[in-house]
Scaffold this active site. Sequence first.
Site, mmCIF file in Angstrom:
data_model
loop_
_atom_site.group_PDB
_atom_site.id
_atom_site.type_symbol
_atom_site.label_atom_id
_atom_site.label_comp_id
_atom_site.label_asym_id
_atom_site.label_seq_id
_atom_site.Cartn_x
_atom_site.Cartn_y
_atom_site.Cartn_z
ATOM 1 C CD GLU A 138 -2.997 -1.055 2.254
ATOM 2 O OE1 GLU A 138 -2.802 -0.234 3.186
ATOM 3 O OE2 GLU A 138 -3.930 -1.882 2.276
ATOM 4 C CG HIS B 204 -8.765 1.225 3.163
ATOM 5 N ND1 HIS B 204 -7.778 1.929 2.526
ATOM 6 C CD2 HIS B 204 -8.132 0.349 3.993
ATOM 7 C CE1 HIS B 204 -6.590 1.515 2.961
ATOM 8 N NE2 HIS B 204 -6.785 0.557 3.837
#
Length: 344
Positions: free
Chosen positions: A190, A223
């Site tokens: 990420e 997310h």
Amino acid sequence: MAVSEAAGGSSWAAAGPGRAGPGPGGAPGAAPGGGGPASHAGAGPGPGPCWAAVLACLSLACSYVGSLYVWGSPLPRDHPSVIKRRFTSVLVVSGLSPAFVWLWKELSGIKLDTPLPALLGLRLEGLVPATLLPLLLTMILFLGPLMQLFMDCPWRWLDGVRVALDPRWWALCLGDVRWLRNQVVAPLTEELVFRACMMPILVPCTGPGPAVLACPLFFGVAHFHHVIEQLRFRQGSVGSIFMSAAFQFSYTAVFGAYTAFIFLRTGHLAGPVLCHSFCNSMGFPAVGAALEHPRRRALLPCYLLGVFLFLLLLHPLTEPTFFGGAPACAQRGPPLPGAPPACS
């Protein structure tokens, strides 16, 4: 978190709009927004429209999230087989992301002497302070939760140290795919995609400060894919699921801005990755539990002290000169008459 304060160890942070690096004869170009002499002397066109940079970052985000769903498994996300498959696909996408940045740099006309690995924060110079100081800063912010953990832990602190130094404990962790996902693979991939690959695309268009604020929006939106699984397995009411997703978006966006700031100031990827891993291990601070804690009179001041010290030390502990990179303002040349200083 001003524009000039965010830019630091990253050498490309000085290449703002209208400026793709040093001009003829080695003269520096303009600062973001036309603050340097080159922009007032008929500098050439910038590195491209900002919508193209946003579209490029959106493509990176969609590629990352999409790689999690290529397998089409009916099992939940925490099932070991699902985790292992997602490891494969997300590592492939993350490994290809630097090539995307290189292609963007070539097509946008940004010319820098910085090699691609250094552009992505993969360099040895200043690595030790860039690893330790951001982690120390993050631990200071979590002073309250750390103290709460210490108060509630049934072990003595020496027992905890012995466990942490025991190779068998680490062997158990490395054998747990959920631990690997939360502490290793997710932070590494990420931060590589959403910070190291997106910031070099955004900064030349928007400047460092707006990039620090814009980059985490992609991270927060990414997310939202957890909503799909929660709805699919009916892990709560629709309203509670979307409320939880909105809350998660908020704190992941704030955290993303912090790690983007760290990435710009240090010019290293290691610090954001370790901070990400640490925050994953700690979770969101249990403020509600702290308010009801039997020792809250001693605990709550630790929460406040941690936030105060974090704000106080945010810039001193991320001073770019610690990490082998001069501040971006030092690369912009003399300011125009009457212009404010690029760095404060």
